[in-house]
Motif scaffolding. Structure first.
Motif, short mmCIF file in Angstrom:
data_model
loop_
_atom_site.label_atom_id
_atom_site.label_comp_id
_atom_site.label_asym_id
_atom_site.label_seq_id
_atom_site.Cartn_x
_atom_site.Cartn_y
_atom_site.Cartn_z
N THR A 10 83.28 26.12 -14.81
CA THR A 10 83.43 27.14 -13.30
C THR A 10 84.49 27.26 -13.47
O THR A 10 86.08 26.76 -13.34
CB THR A 10 83.40 25.86 -12.40
N GLU A 11 84.68 28.80 -12.33
CA GLU A 11 85.92 29.81 -11.71
C GLU A 11 85.95 29.28 -10.47
O GLU A 11 85.32 28.87 -9.48
CB GLU A 11 85.65 30.79 -12.11
N VAL A 12 87.12 28.38 -10.24
CA VAL A 12 87.23 28.04 -8.60
C VAL A 12 88.36 29.04 -8.23
O VAL A 12 89.46 29.19 -8.49
CB VAL A 12 88.54 26.61 -8.72
N LEU A 13 87.78 29.22 -6.65
CA LEU A 13 88.69 30.06 -6.25
C LEU A 13 89.30 29.55 -5.07
O LEU A 13 88.34 29.57 -3.77
CB LEU A 13 87.54 31.49 -5.78
N PHE A 14 90.10 28.90 -4.96
CA PHE A 14 90.46 27.91 -4.07
C PHE A 14 91.49 28.80 -2.40
O PHE A 14 92.63 29.62 -3.41
CB PHE A 14 91.76 26.87 -5.15
N GLY A 15 91.36 28.03 -1.47
CA GLY A 15 92.32 28.53 -0.50
C GLY A 15 91.90 29.90 0.72
O GLY A 15 90.61 30.01 0.37
N SER A 24 82.25 39.83 -5.91
CA SER A 24 82.70 40.09 -6.98
C SER A 24 81.93 40.06 -8.76
O SER A 24 81.98 39.67 -9.65
CB SER A 24 84.22 40.25 -6.92
N ARG A 25 81.82 38.62 -8.29
CA ARG A 25 81.35 37.51 -9.37
C ARG A 25 80.09 37.46 -9.71
O ARG A 25 79.47 37.04 -10.29
CB ARG A 25 81.78 35.99 -8.08
N LEU A 26 79.09 37.85 -8.59
CA LEU A 26 77.81 38.43 -8.52
C LEU A 26 77.40 39.33 -9.80
O LEU A 26 77.78 39.98 -10.27
CB LEU A 26 77.24 38.83 -6.92
N LEU A 54 78.68 38.72 0.88
CA LEU A 54 77.37 38.87 0.12
C LEU A 54 77.63 40.65 -0.37
O LEU A 54 77.00 40.85 -1.14
CB LEU A 54 76.11 37.98 0.45
N GLY A 55 77.64 41.72 0.03
CA GLY A 55 77.25 42.85 0.41
C GLY A 55 76.75 43.38 0.27
O GLY A 55 75.45 42.98 1.40
N PHE A 88 69.51 34.67 -8.67
CA PHE A 88 71.39 34.04 -8.54
C PHE A 88 71.43 32.93 -7.48
O PHE A 88 69.90 33.39 -6.46
CB PHE A 88 72.68 35.01 -8.00
N ILE A 89 71.16 31.73 -7.43
CA ILE A 89 71.65 31.55 -6.44
C ILE A 89 72.56 30.88 -5.69
O ILE A 89 73.48 30.60 -6.47
CB ILE A 89 70.90 29.87 -7.11
N LEU A 90 72.92 31.21 -4.59
CA LEU A 90 74.64 30.74 -3.86
C LEU A 90 74.58 29.52 -2.41
O LEU A 90 73.33 29.79 -1.63
CB LEU A 90 74.60 32.12 -3.18
N ALA A 91 74.74 28.08 -3.52
CA ALA A 91 74.84 27.78 -2.87
C ALA A 91 75.54 27.24 -1.33
O ALA A 91 76.83 27.52 -1.87
CB ALA A 91 74.51 26.05 -3.29
N VAL A 92 75.50 27.05 0.08
CA VAL A 92 76.77 26.80 0.85
C VAL A 92 76.95 25.73 1.38
O VAL A 92 75.65 25.65 2.48
CB VAL A 92 76.19 28.26 1.42
#
Length: 384
Positions: A10-15, A24-26, A54-55, A88-92
């Motif tokens: 997992t790439e963590v994008l923190f902050g 850019s990660r999709l 999500l653009g 792809f699934i984006l869980a929010v």
């Protein structure tokens, strides 16, 4: 130290502002299943920010994933994913939404009854990739492959784990936690604390670095947890709690050491049969489990007391009692009650809980496999 392999994909994008990195990660030509819970993200603005992030991706929404995600709800999401051929699934949301996304990801291309993934450890192929936007730090689900699913019709709460459904990225913005109800903040801190305990409070295998990692997370939660209730919009406090919850169950501190998870397994039955919040069940079960298992866990309980709670009592039995009380007091400080009676559950409920443990094959729990049904009954009786 025990043998182990470790990889965290997992790439963590923190902050602050990291949500802007999602597009850019999709994958190329992304068709995204946007999965979320009961609608709080629409009230606090996270929904609109996610849609913007999500653009140009094609998006299909599915909402209504419950706390303790329900199998029947997730199967509806599976059908939506299949019908719309998402890739792809984006869980929010919090751990429940992310756990739900993992099950959906595994079930979409599964030919049989997806419940078998949970009760028979049925293998699955070609799961959908997942990204996560975390709004409730607690479970660490954003950076591991674990998923827990509830099924009301059978009064079961079952889990599966696979690296193949671990999120490929996770956005952790502490500002997204500011609007959380205090109950969820309390639960999140308790949940993370017990995740660490399950991997720490076993027996020594000469893994001092893992012990110190675990103790550092525990101390941070003890220091920062109450602050997160007192100052809800303190960015630094929320950041420390968020990162602690992720580190508690991203796989690192459990490598090379024995693990317990008996508190979780017994606690799951309290959720399945009585609907208690997951963290509440842990706060009820852990102190009593520590008491019943005090002999086999003696060395680590004493270490916990000395290093984390600064207990300097020379009488070992008294030091153990003080440490167990310190754990219980911390849960109470976090405004989570620690007795079955606090939730109007009396001793007559214990038979049903023990029966469910037997039914689900949970008859040899703990790091030594020595928490049988007799001990489970003793633990629940002490917790009454």
């Amino acid at each position: 130290m025990l043998n182990f392999t470790f990889k965290n994909q997992t790439e963590v994008l923190f902050g602050k502002g990291q949500l802007s990195e999602v597009a850019s990660r999709l994958p190329h030509n992304a068709k995204v299943l946007f999965l979320y819970g009961g609608g709080s993200i629409k009230k606090n603005g996270i929904y609109d920010k996610t849609v913007e992030a999500l653009g140009d991706a094609e998006v299909v929404e599915f909402h209504g994933v419950e706390p303790n995600p329900e199998f029947s709800t997730l199967m509806k999401a599976v059908e939506v994913a299949r019908d719309n051929k998402v890739n792809f699934i984006l869980a929010v949301g919090g751990g429940s939404v992310i756990d739900g996304a993992k099950f959906v990801a595994a079930a979409v291309n599964f030919a049989g009854d997806p419940w078998d993934i949970l009760i028979k450890e049925a293998p699955f192929e070609n799961p959908l990739p997942i990204g996560a936007v975390l709004t409730l730090p607690a479970t660490g689900s954003e950076s591991n492959g674990n998923s827990v699913v509830n099924r009301k019709e059978t009064s079961q709460k079952r889990a599966f784990s696979s690296e193949s459904v671990q999120p490929v990225f996770a956005v952790l913005d502490p500002e997204f936690t500011y609007s959380l109800p205090m109950r969820q903040v309390s639960n999140g801190v308790v949940d993370a604390f017990v995740h660490v305990i399950e991997q720490y409070l076993t027996y020594s295998v000469n893994a001092p670095l893992q012990d110190r990692f675990a103790e550092g997370i525990l101390q941070t939660l003890i220091e920062e947890g109450p602050k997160s209730l007192a100052t809800p919009t303190d960015y630094d406090v929320r950041a420390n709690v968020m990162w602690s919850a992720t580190m508690a169950l991203n796989g690192l501190i459990g490598k090379g050491v024995p693990q317990d998870w008996g508190t979780h397994m017994i606690g799951h039955e309290l959720t399945a049969l009585h609907g208690l919040d997951h963290a509440v069940t842990l706060a009820i079960v852990l102190p009593s489990l520590m008491y019943v298992q005090r002999d086999s866990k003696k060395e680590k309980i004493l270490q916990l007391g000395e290093r984390v709670f600064n207990i300097s009592e020379h009488n070992e039995e008294k030091a153990i009692d003080l440490t167990i009380k310190a754990v219980q007091d911390f849960f109470e400080t976090m405004q989570v009650k620690t007795r079955l009676s606090d939730y109007d559950i009396d001793k007559t409920a214990i038979d049903g809980l023990v029966d469910n443990l037997e039914r689900n094959g949970l008859t040899a729990l703990g790091e030594h496999g020595d928490i049988d049904l007799v001990k489970a009954r003793e633990i629940l009786t002490l917790a009454a």
